[in-house]
Design a protein around this motif. Structure first.
Motif, PDB file in Angstrom:
ATOM      1  N   HIS A  50       4.287  30.959  11.534  1.00  0.00           N
ATOM      2  CA  HIS A  50       4.950  29.633  10.844  1.00  0.00           C
ATOM      3  C   HIS A  50       5.840  30.005  10.048  1.00  0.00           C
ATOM      4  N   GLN A  51       6.917  29.433   9.859  1.00  0.00           N
ATOM      5  CA  GLN A  51       8.111  29.897   8.807  1.00  0.00           C
ATOM      6  C   GLN A  51       8.854  28.612   8.542  1.00  0.00           C
TER       7      GLN A  51
ATOM      8  N   GLU B 292      21.542  25.405   9.409  1.00  0.00           N
ATOM      9  CA  GLU B 292      21.237  25.880  10.721  1.00  0.00           C
ATOM     10  C   GLU B 292      21.204  27.363  10.938  1.00  0.00           C
ATOM     11  N   ALA B 293      22.288  28.038  10.430  1.00  0.00           N
ATOM     12  CA  ALA B 293      22.390  29.302  10.616  1.00  0.00           C
ATOM     13  C   ALA B 293      21.397  30.225  10.161  1.00  0.00           C
ATOM     14  N   GLN B 294      20.780  29.645   9.145  1.00  0.00           N
ATOM     15  CA  GLN B 294      19.649  30.446   8.341  1.00  0.00           C
ATOM     16  C   GLN B 294      18.151  30.200   9.087  1.00  0.00           C
ATOM     17  N   LYS B 295      18.073  29.475  10.125  1.00  0.00           N
ATOM     18  CA  LYS B 295      16.894  28.733  10.706  1.00  0.00           C
ATOM     19  C   LYS B 295      16.714  29.976  11.821  1.00  0.00           C
ATOM     20  N   PRO B 296      15.352  30.275  12.019  1.00  0.00           N
ATOM     21  CA  PRO B 296      15.145  31.313  13.490  1.00  0.00           C
ATOM     22  C   PRO B 296      15.748  30.588  14.665  1.00  0.00           C
ATOM     23  N   SER B 297      15.937  31.666  15.787  1.00  0.00           N
ATOM     24  CA  SER B 297      16.148  31.207  17.033  1.00  0.00           C
ATOM     25  C   SER B 297      15.537  30.322  17.606  1.00  0.00           C
ATOM     26  N   PRO B 298      15.780  29.153  18.690  1.00  0.00           N
ATOM     27  CA  PRO B 298      14.650  28.454  19.106  1.00  0.00           C
ATOM     28  C   PRO B 298      13.860  29.203  19.887  1.00  0.00           C
ATOM     29  N   LEU B 299      12.661  28.910  20.128  1.00  0.00           N
ATOM     30  CA  LEU B 299      11.520  29.373  20.804  1.00  0.00           C
ATOM     31  C   LEU B 299      12.113  29.694  22.225  1.00  0.00           C
ATOM     32  N   GLY B 300      11.723  30.794  23.043  1.00  0.00           N
ATOM     33  CA  GLY B 300      12.069  31.194  24.019  1.00  0.00           C
ATOM     34  C   GLY B 300      13.508  31.796  24.090  1.00  0.00           C
TER      35      GLY B 300
ATOM     36  N   GLY C  16       4.941  38.853  13.157  1.00  0.00           N
ATOM     37  CA  GLY C  16       5.233  37.523  13.837  1.00  0.00           C
ATOM     38  C   GLY C  16       6.487  36.767  13.407  1.00  0.00           C
ATOM     39  N   THR C  17       6.944  36.825  12.273  1.00  0.00           N
ATOM     40  CA  THR C  17       8.055  36.026  11.817  1.00  0.00           C
ATOM     41  C   THR C  17       9.481  36.563  12.126  1.00  0.00           C
ATOM     42  N   ARG C  18      10.536  35.712  12.148  1.00  0.00           N
ATOM     43  CA  ARG C  18      11.508  36.114  12.727  1.00  0.00           C
ATOM     44  C   ARG C  18      12.990  35.971  11.918  1.00  0.00           C
TER      45      ARG C  18
ATOM     46  N   ASN D 152      18.602  35.233   3.884  1.00  0.00           N
ATOM     47  CA  ASN D 152      17.654  34.761   3.459  1.00  0.00           C
ATOM     48  C   ASN D 152      16.327  35.256   4.281  1.00  0.00           C
ATOM     49  N   ILE D 153      15.254  35.619   3.689  1.00  0.00           N
ATOM     50  CA  ILE D 153      14.242  36.213   4.477  1.00  0.00           C
ATOM     51  C   ILE D 153      13.055  35.430   3.867  1.00  0.00           C
ATOM     52  N   LEU D 154      12.352  34.594   4.599  1.00  0.00           N
ATOM     53  CA  LEU D 154      11.211  33.663   4.388  1.00  0.00           C
ATOM     54  C   LEU D 154      11.340  33.034   3.177  1.00  0.00           C
ATOM     55  N   GLY D 155      12.655  32.345   2.697  1.00  0.00           N
ATOM     56  CA  GLY D 155      12.756  31.521   1.685  1.00  0.00           C
ATOM     57  C   GLY D 155      13.397  32.412   0.166  1.00  0.00           C
ATOM     58  N   ARG D 156      13.607  33.765   0.478  1.00  0.00           N
ATOM     59  CA  ARG D 156      13.913  34.525  -0.408  1.00  0.00           C
ATOM     60  C   ARG D 156      15.061  35.406  -0.302  1.00  0.00           C
ATOM     61  N   PRO D 157      16.433  35.333  -0.993  1.00  0.00           N
ATOM     62  CA  PRO D 157      17.341  35.908  -0.653  1.00  0.00           C
ATOM     63  C   PRO D 157      17.291  37.428  -0.960  1.00  0.00           C
ATOM     64  N   HIS D 158      17.897  38.228   0.085  1.00  0.00           N
ATOM     65  CA  HIS D 158      17.613  39.529  -0.114  1.00  0.00           C
ATOM     66  C   HIS D 158      19.069  40.418   0.340  1.00  0.00           C
TER      67      HIS D 158
END
Length: 777
Positions: free
Chosen positions: A216-217, A224-232, A312-314, A335-341
């Motif tokens: 889960h993320q 939208e651009a910082q969200k993971p790609s849709p499943l599948g 398992g995160t994307r 943005n990596i899991l809520g933290r800028p890198h």
């Protein structure tokens, strides 16, 4: 408003006018010093910011190069093992893959056991020997020894533990793997990073290591651009795709495909690569391997208070679009899991990229990054240091301005005061009256004395300022020197002539787990260090030698380590500085290199096949004893000294030499090349040659190297067999004609012809009988 401003302006005018000359000069000098100081400080801040950003980008690029190098090392190890096993199979006197006997299977298993893993290498997850149809004959499996039902923690793990199994593989068929098909199509080894379905890896017992369910993320508040790609969107979202470094080596016997050697290292859940990259990089650097956009090996924490790896995160859609869809490198803040890198994402390709780069699609991503908060913290510290330095400089400027104002205004104030006193009739101030009598002389002496005092005071102030600058320079130089010593990756200590510690650097204190202050004033050996180290330092301190060095074995935290100790005397030999550098890894690497060279030398000198290296112009540069024996020479030295033109002296047919060189020029290798060769006694033999062309960095041929076998007996057997086949063919043709004649004589048509012939033979007899009867009448 205009009426109200007049009193204010008047107040300012009165206030300025009421200030003394000393304060006016101080204010002007401070203002002159403040403006350039602020400009310089802000410029330095911008320079520091750009320098830190450039430094971070360079460090991340170095870390990415390190990650790529780690993957290349694993790929090199897989190709090395597949080539060696293939060579053992083809060099065996029997067809191990063509005849599936228990004895042959046992031999194949023994080949897998002959290559124990170097502790410094990542072990092969699997090594499979398959026949021509792709069915496995033998395999070696290494299982990652960890609980695959849990997400691994972030504890540093540079060398994972594995469990090894050697089993049969009748239930595994490798012919459907794209890399295997490519190797068979090209007829040579193919390697690369491959994305493999768990259906195949599960048959090898690696299914638990492959499976990484999506995690889960939280991303509802993200753009939208910082969200993971849709499943599948990608196949790796199923959690059943393995990222494997693989090598496939086809096996040929007499130009006939016999089978395949396949080796691979499964990267899923394997922490070694990413942890080694972070270990050798600056603190805060993280690394990740992606299968498509899914993290399958990483040391990125899942959450701030979660000590598990973010498997398992994307990655975000913006990164996935640029790297996986467009095949470009992503550089910037992500943005990596809520933290800028600060990040670098580079596409990873499989073996098809080497065959057709324009149409190859990325199968994964290589990532290195550093938390933006750490970089901002470093920048803040640098800026704070710069502003603090500017503030101190400004305070010093204020003090100097005040003193300078005072020095300039005081004589004028004194002159004004004396003038006022003289106007009031104070005779004492007549010393300032210019005259030619004794009073004038005294006034002149007083004035001269005051001038000298004022000049002395000014000189003293200037000298004091210079001394302060020198003191500040010494403090800065001392701090810089101490920072350099503490940054040196070696142990440094200062010792006086009595063997007493005068100081140590941070590295030595950390190594012995003591504060630096506890060393000062103590004798050498107060910690009961190794006798060899104590004896070395005491002998050098008590000797007349100005410099010495020695490699010493010491025990650090229960482990034997090798240190190169260098000692130098200074201050006319009254004090000593010693530097210790840990060279354990170098010593061990040299020992490993020596063993490898001895192993290669033993293989080269004791091989049953002839092994050679020669330049394209036709001279040998290295041969083994077997090569000399095949060509009838007593030693390799005799062969290399007497044969100065390989094409003219060894080849019976010069066309064979030209064909051999043409093959190497076209394919860089020649396999199973057969030709007639002259021995030293000019006897003609048949030999089989397997060779390759070695190039320099510009693609120019350096030399040829290969293996030579004497196949004269095999050629004689083939000729005898061919003669037997021809004789048998003649006998078969004669028997076949006899049977065909017999079959024709038995047909009805042939019997009819025979009857007609018989009747024709009887007809003249009847005619003669009729003629005889007519004559009698």
């Amino acid at each position: 408003m205009a009426i109200k401003l007049k009193p204010s302006l008047k107040f300012l005018s009165v206030s300025w006018g009421s200030l003394g000359l000393r304060w006016k000069l101080t204010f002007v000098l401070v203002l002159i010093a403040t403006i350039p100081s602020l400009i310089i400080t802000e410029s330095i801040s911008v320079i520091i910011k750009n320098s830190i950003q450039e430094q971070q980008e360079k460090q991340l690029q170095n870390s990415l190069d390190e990650l790529i190098w780690e993957l290349k090392e694993i790929e090199h190890e897989t190709t090395f093992k597949t080539r060696l096993i293939s060579y053992l199979i083809t060099s065996h006197p029997t067809n191990l893959l063509g005849d599936r006997t228990p004895e042959n299977k046992q031999v194949l298993k023994s080949f897998l056991q002959e290559f124990p893993r170097d502790p410094t290498d990542t072990p092969m997850s699997f090594v499979i020997i398959a026949d021509a149809s792709g069915d496995g004959v033998a395999k070696n499996i290494n299982l990652l020894a960890q609980d695959h039902s849990q997400y691994p923690d972030l504890q540093l793990n540079l060398r994972s533990n594995f469990q090894t199994f050697l089993v049969d593989t009748e239930d595994v068929n490798i012919s459907g793997l794209p890399i295997v098909q490519a190797a068979q199509d090209q007829g040579e080894l193919v390697s690369g990073i491959e994305l493999v379905d768990n259906a195949f890896l599960s048959k090898l017992g690696l299914g638990d290591q492959v499976k990484i369910p999506l995690r889960h993320q939280p991303h509802n508040a993200l753009p939208e651009a910082q969200k993971p790609s849709p499943l599948g969107t990608y196949a790796a979202h199923s959690g059943d795709m393995g990222l494997v470094v693989m090598a496939a080596q086809p096996i040929y016997e007499d130009d006939q495909f016999q089978g395949m050697v396949l080796a691979g290292v499964l990267l899923n859940r394997l922490p070694d690569l990413v942890d080694r990259v972070s270990y050798f990089a600056e603190p805060g650097t993280v690394a990740t391997l992606f299968a498509h956009d899914v993290r399958i090996s990483t040391n990125v924490p899942y959450r701030r208070n979660d000590n598990t790896r973010a498997l398992g995160t994307r990655v975000s859609q913006a990164v996935a679009q640029k790297v996986l869809e467009e095949g470009q490198v992503f550089r910037g803040v992500a943005n990596i899991l809520g933290r800028p890198h600060i990040s670098i994402y580079q596409p990873a390709y499989d073996h098809r990229y080497a065959i057709d780069p324009t149409n190859a699609q990325p199968i994964g991503i290589l990532f290195v990054g550093k938390s933006q908060s750490l970089v901002n913290q470093l920048l803040m510290e640098k800026q704070l240091l710069g502003y603090s330095s500017a503030a101190i400089a400004l305070l010093v400027a204020c003090l100097v301005a005040y003193l300078m104002g005072k020095a300039i205004a005081q004589p004028i104030s004194d002159l004004a005061e004396l003038t006022n006193q003289a106007r009031k009739g104070d005779l004492g101030i007549r010393a300032r009256v210019s005259s030619r009598d004794e009073v004038g002389v005294l006034a002149a002496s007083f004035n001269s004395m005051m001038n000298q005092l004022q000049q002395s005071f000014t000189i003293l102030e200037n000298k004091n300022t210079d001394l302060e600058k020198i003191r500040d320079s010494l403090i800065t130089a001392n701090e810089q020197f101490e920072a350099v010593l503490n940054a040196v990756p070696g142990s440094i200590s200062w010792i006086n002539a009595e063997g007493i510690y005068m100081g140590v650097n941070h590295q030595l204190a950390r190594t012995l787990n003591l504060p630096k202050e506890q060393f000062i004033g103590k004798r050498i050996g107060f910690l009961q260090e190794d006798d060899a180290l104590i004896r070395f330092l005491e002998e050098f301190v008590n000797s007349d030698e100005p410099y010495t060095s020695q490699v010493i074995q010491v025990i650090i935290k229960g482990e034997y380590r090798y240190y190169l100790i260098a000692a130098q005397k200074y201050k006319q030999g009254s004090q000593t500085v010693s530097v210790g550098i840990d060279i354990t890894d170098r010593i061990r690497a040299e020992e490993s290199l020596r063993l490898a060279e001895e192993s290669y030398r033993s293989i080269f000198e004791n091989a049953l096949e002839g092994i050679f290296q020669s330049v394209p112009s036709g001279q040998f540069i290295r041969v083994n004893q077997a090569m000399a024996d095949i060509l009838g020479y007593d030693s390799p030295e005799q062969l290399m000294s007497e044969v100065t033109n390989i094409g003219e002296q060894l080849y019976v047919d010069q066309a064979d030499r030209d064909e051999f060189r043409r093959r190497l020029a076209d394919k860089e290798a020649a396999h199973h090349f057969e030709y007639k060769a002259y021995r030293r006694d000019r006897q003609i033999i048949w030999v089989q040659l397997d060779a390759r062309r070695v190039e320099d960095s510009n693609g120019e041929s350096l030399y040829y190297e290969g293996i030579v076998q004497d196949i004269s007996q095999r050629k004689q057997r083939e000729a005898a067999l061919e003669r037997q086949i021809n004789d048998l063919k003649v006998e078969i043709d004669q028997e076949k004609r006899r049977k065909e004649v017999a079959a024709i004589t038995e047909t009805d048509y042939f019997q009819h012809l025979r009857d007609q012939a018989r009747k024709l033979r009887q007809r003249p007899a009847k005619i003669d009988s009729v003629t005889q009867e007519a004559s009698n009448e």
